[in-house]
Structure formats: C-alpha cells, structure tokens
Write a protein that holds these residues in place. Structure first.
Motif, PDB file in Angstrom:
ATOM      1  N   UNK A 597     -48.836  -7.430  12.390  1.00 41.81           N
ATOM      2  CA  UNK A 597     -47.505  -7.067  12.879  1.00 41.81           C
ATOM      3  C   UNK A 597     -47.583  -6.859  14.387  1.00 41.81           C
ATOM      4  N   UNK A 598     -46.816  -7.621  15.142  1.00 41.43           N
ATOM      5  CA  UNK A 598     -46.908  -7.592  16.602  1.00 41.43           C
ATOM      6  C   UNK A 598     -45.881  -6.675  17.251  1.00 41.43           C
ATOM      7  N   UNK A 599     -45.187  -5.865  16.473  1.00 36.69           N
ATOM      8  CA  UNK A 599     -44.176  -4.984  17.065  1.00 36.69           C
ATOM      9  C   UNK A 599     -44.821  -4.011  18.045  1.00 36.69           C
ATOM     10  N   UNK A 600     -44.066  -3.574  19.007  1.00 35.33           N
ATOM     11  CA  UNK A 600     -44.550  -2.604  20.000  1.00 35.33           C
ATOM     12  C   UNK A 600     -43.943  -1.237  19.775  1.00 35.33           C
ATOM     13  N   UNK A 601     -43.229  -1.070  18.655  1.00 32.06           N
ATOM     14  CA  UNK A 601     -42.623   0.211  18.297  1.00 32.06           C
ATOM     15  C   UNK A 601     -42.836   0.424  16.813  1.00 32.06           C
ATOM     16  N   UNK A 602     -42.856   1.698  16.400  1.00 32.99           N
ATOM     17  CA  UNK A 602     -43.019   1.991  14.983  1.00 32.99           C
ATOM     18  C   UNK A 602     -41.737   1.735  14.198  1.00 32.99           C
TER      19      UNK A 602
END
Length: 609
Positions: A597-602
C-alpha cells in the motif's frame, strides 16, 4: 539547531506532584537525559498545524456541528476541564513529557494519526458515561493508560480525528498493597515508578517487576502483554483480576472478582486466584478493543537476594551455539529470570553518544568499527553480550552461577563478569536495578544514536533454538543492509521462546530515514511470516499486516475476533483498528493497510483525497 536552554527552564515533571513524573531519586538522571535528547534535536519543539486546516480534526462521518454538540454534552457530564480539544500546535516532547495528541515517534506525517480531543475520566463510572456518550454520537474513542507505548504508536489513535480516552491523568491510584498475599490492585495511571515508590513507602519486603523503562503504566503494559526481567517477568501472567467497562457501558469483573464480597467489599480472593469459575475471559481484553480495563490486580515478588552478571561472546556467528546453550538452562529454570542477549553495537548506543561519535560515514556502521570501539570498553572486543540474574540464598545462587559458568564456558572465547568488576556507569548496573524490580531511565540513551531519534520495534517470537534465531537474525540483517539501517537486535529469553526485539532507530525529521524504517519493517514482517514466525506486538500502522499473517484456517482467528467485536461493540466506537481488529462499521472500507500500500496517510485514499 533549536536553543535547548529555552526548553529546559522547568525541570521534568516529578512524582508524586504529577502522577506521571520522575521520582526524586532519578531527578538528576531525568534532567541529563532530557538535555541529551534535546541537544540532538533539530526539529522545532512546537510544530504549527497545517495552514488553512480547520481544527480540531474531525472523526470520520461527523460534522462540525454534531461534534460541537457532542463535546458540549460530554463536558456537562464529566466536567468542562476534562474534555480538551486538540486544536493547538503539536509538541513531540520526550518520554517523560510525551503528547497524548499524536504519535511522538511519527513514522508518517506528524499530524497523521492525530486526535480531535482528549477525554479525562476520573472513575469507572465516568468511563461508563463516556462510552455511552460515544455510542450516542458514534464517535470513536481510543483508551490509553499513560500513552508511553512509544515505538508502537504511543498515545495516537489509529483513526485520525478519533478522541483519546486518557485514563491515567485522573485514575492513578494504587488501591491496595497486600503484604501477606504479595499482591496489589492499581488503576491505569499508576506507573512503575509510582508503584515502586508506593511499595517502598510501606516498608514491605516486596518487589515489583519493571520493563526497561519505568515510566509506563503497570496496567497498560500488562494489557499489551509486555515483559519484565525478574522471575515475575510475564506481566499478564502475573496479573490477577480485572474490572472492565464494555463498549456498551456495562462493567464486569473477571476471575474471583465476579463473586460479591461481604457487605459490599471486594471478594478477598480477587487477587489470589486468576480463573474464578466458568470461561476465562481475561485474555480477550489484552491486545484487543473489546473493553476498557479500569482496575487490575498483580502479584508482587517477595524480595530476595540476587546476583547479576554478563557474559561476552567473541564471534558474530556464535549466536546459534549461544542459543543452544541457553535453551536447556532456561527450561530447567537455571537462568532465574528473563535474561537478554544483546548485540555489542548496543554497548555503544547505551553510552548515550551519537552514531557520529563512532562513525561519520554513510550507511550502517561497519562491523569492524563496532569492534574497534568495543575493544576499549569494559566488554572488550566481542560480538554478543548476555545479561542475566540469579536469585535466592548464597549457596543456591553460587550453584546456579557455577552451572552457568561451566555451560557458557564451552563456547570459545566467552567471559563472565560480575558488577563489582565493572565501572559504575556501565550498563550492567542498570540491569542490576531492573532485574531486582527497581525502575530506571537508562534505556533512553540509545535514542541519541541519530538526531531527532525515534524508533519502531520488530518483535517476532522464536523458539529458543539456534536454528530458528539464525533464520530471523539473517533476514533482519539482509533487510537492514538493503535499507541502510543499523541493526540493533536483542533477545529476551523465556523458558521455551525468545522475544526477538529489533529496534529500528530513525531520524523523524528526515522523510528518507522514516521511509527506510517503514519499508524495512514491512519487509521483515512479510519475510518472517513466510518462514512461520509472527510478531507478538507491533506499531498501530502495522497491525493490519501482522494480524493478517495469523491466517491459519482461512483467517479463522480474525473471524472469531470480528465476531466478538461486533457482539461486544455493535456501534464500533471502541478503538477501531487496534491490533488489526475492525468493527463492521469500518471493515473493508479502505482503513486497513497491508504490504504494498503506497498511501502516505493512515486514512483511506478516498477520505484522504
């Protein structure tokens, strides 16, 4: 560089003036520790919030009008001052002055897992009131005891904008110390420092069991299944009886506490027998989000004579032989406590000196540089250091030490040293304290390894066998080299297993340093699971991945956990996502974070966008 003089005008909080403070015996050490931490910090002490963002951040699906209405009602119920909005700049602080608004050791953005407010209940009844209020407004609440679970997420909620339920500030009493039963009953805000001082004040010949640092909650550590280092080192194993507020507001007492005592008193066996009658429920309230523990009993150890020691081992590749030697000694209770096997790099780190003092090159500090510095230290030129303690009368301890000396002596180049042969500032003296139930602050010194030092833990379980430990150590070494991170392995050894604790230290001012630690930990979790090894504990942002590795039988365990969660918490208000357990309300809606998962936020991508 921030001027630290402006940060150190006031001394660190002291106990008992503040429930979470430092006792007088450690005041000087506390001052020195804080000064060293701030001296290595380049981040501003106070961080402004994002420009243009309306504060406080709201929980998902809650309008500001509804949020304000809810806050006003709760303040009326438990007191204006006991609901504090998180609308101020963020302060990371340090271990003894940590935030309850976000993760002080942020691995993503500082305001990623940030709360909307903090609630301070003063009693079990006020916890009930808060839980019923949360069900009414469908606002997620995240209970903490003291919020010092640093390295695992601290006081941060898993869902951005949730409310933190800080139990420690107003629920911090040692309710009972029983010298004959060798037990106590405590609230969530009782730290190891506070319990130790309370026991000492009674004059009773009793020990507590403490982890490496003494500022955390006794109750909170046990509920998270943490460990210490005396023969009572299994903290949950040495608990006896709980009082729990369920997610719908009811209160239960477990074990013998479910039986009413005479004339309204507590049952006299509540801290004597763990199981009571019928199903044993205590375990479901550990590492879960099934209830809020407001009181907990513990067994205390009768004071006894003890001798601590260390053994050094010369060669890097001797650790399988070391573990094979440890195994029968641990199973036969010769070792006496929960000993540690630590890599010699930690002899450098616990001096409190930064990595740059030892090595100013790029990448991980080379093995030959570590040995060069270790050569001039009391441990000498070695690769591994084993810290242990034996307990009991003189003759008994002498017999144990004779066996230990004989068995470890079979490993070529090993040396056993006693505290009296080492300088007073050597780390062994700190272990003497910890292994006799005296909480300390020394373990913070390795945070100075990097500027703005923070850390994550990789914490798999392995049998105490050389082969198993070797597999884990080699995968850790490979990934640390790949991501350019110094490897800090420690093995905490119980009878038949070892907690393999690997400390990933990173610079929280550096996005590259944070990303390397984040990616390295994700890779090691996957590598370990592929080999059949799982973590016993992890950071809140890695919980989904770790929980998903326990997937025998098509995920039968998680299905059971979700069934319990939905039955006990039908509105999904209590700590959604903690330890990877999501209620139906959030489940499968993008909150879970898995490898790749490349998201930068939870937050789920559609909400974050």
């Amino acid at each position: 560089m921030t001027d630290i003089s402006s940060l150190l005008v006031q001394p660190p909080p002291s106990w008992p003036e503040k429930y979470s403070g430092i006792p007088a015996r450690l005041a000087d050490i506390g001052n020195q520790t804080r000064e060293k931490i701030y001296a290595g910090r380049s981040l501003p002490r106070v961080a402004p919030r994002k420009q243009g963002e309306e504060l406080p951040v709201l929980p998902p699906d809650i309008t500001r009008e509804r949020f304000n209405e809810a806050v006003a009602e709760l303040r009326k119920e438990i007191g204006e001052a006991n609901v504090e909005l998180n609308d101020k700049p963020l302060v990371d602080g340090w271990y003894m002055e940590h935030p309850n608004t976000h993760d002080a050791f942020h691995i993503l953005e500082q305001d990623d897992t940030v709360s909307s407010a903090t609630i301070y209940p003063g009693s079990t009844e006020e916890v009930q009131t808060t839980v019923r209020w949360a069900n009414k407004y469908l606002i997620p609440i995240y209970p903490i005891s003291m919020g010092r679970n640093l390295g695992y997420g601290g006081a941060a909620p898993r869902i951005r904008g949730a409310m933190v339920l800080d139990l420690g500030k107003r629920m911090n009493k040692v309710l009972k110390i029983d010298p004959d039963n060798c037990s106590c009953l405590v609230e969530p805000g009782v730290s190891y420092f506070a319990l130790y001082e309370a026991v000492q004040a009674t004059g009773y010949p009793l020990w507590i069991d403490t982890p490496d640092l003494g500022g955390g909650s006794v109750l909170g550590n046990a509920v998270d299944r943490g460990v210490g280092y005396t023969p009572y080192g299994d903290h949950f194993g040495c608990h006896c009886g709980m009082e729990v507020v369920l997610p719908t507001g009811e209160v239960v007492r477990t074990g013998m506490g479910a039986l009413p005592g005479k004339d309204g008193e507590d049952n006299p066996c509540w801290q004597s027998f763990q199981y009571g009658y019928g199903p044993y429920n205590d375990g479901i309230f550990t590492q879960s989000n099934f209830g809020i523990v407001t009181k907990m009993g513990f067994w205390l150890m009768p004071a006894t004579e003890h001798t601590s020691y260390l053994i050094t081992f010369r060669d890097e590749d001797q650790y399988p032989q070391i573990m094979q030697t440890i195994r029968p000694l641990a199973i036969n209770k010769v070792l006496g406590n929960v000993p540690q096997l630590r890599h010699v790099i930690q002899e450098l780190a616990v001096t409190g000196k930064p990595k740059s003092h030892f090595y100013d090159g790029e990448g991980p500090i080379p093995r030959e540089v570590i040995r060069k510095w270790a050569k001039d230290m009391p441990c000498g030129d070695c690769s591994w250091v084993f810290y242990g303690t034996v307990y009991g009368p003189d003759d008994f301890r002498k017999g144990q030490l004779d066996i230990i000396r004989r068995e470890f002596g079979k490993i070529e180049g090993s040396r056993l040293m006693l505290p009296e042969k080492l300088p007073q500032d050597h780390y062994l003296h700190s272990r003497v304290s910890v292994c006799s139930g005296v909480p300390v602050l020394r373990e913070l010194d390795w945070l100075n390894w990097l500027p703005n030092g923070a850390h994550l833990f990789f914490a798999p379980i392995a049998p105490t066998s050389g082969e198993d430990v070797k597999k884990l150590f080699e995968l850790c070494r490979k990934r640390h080299e790949e991501y350019g991170i110094d490897l800090f392995p420690t093995l905490c050894v119980a009878s038949r297993e070892s907690h393999v604790i690997v400390n990933l230290v990173y610079d929280r001012s550096s996005p590259a340093s944070k990303k390397a630690a984040y990616d390295c930990l994700r890779a090691m979790i996957s590598d370990a699971a592929a080999g059949g090894y799982g973590e016993y504990r992890t950071h809140i942002l890695f919980a989904d991945q770790v929980a998903n590795t326990y997937n025998w039988g098509g995920g039968a365990l998680m299905k059971l956990n979700e069934t319990l969660k939905d039955a006990l918490d039908p509105n999904g208000i209590l700590a959604p996502g903690r330890n990877g357990i999501w209620p139906e309300r959030y489940r499968g809606k993008g909150y879970e974070i898995f490898p790749g998962d490349q998201r930068t936020s939870s937050l789920p991508p559609h909400i974050n966008a």
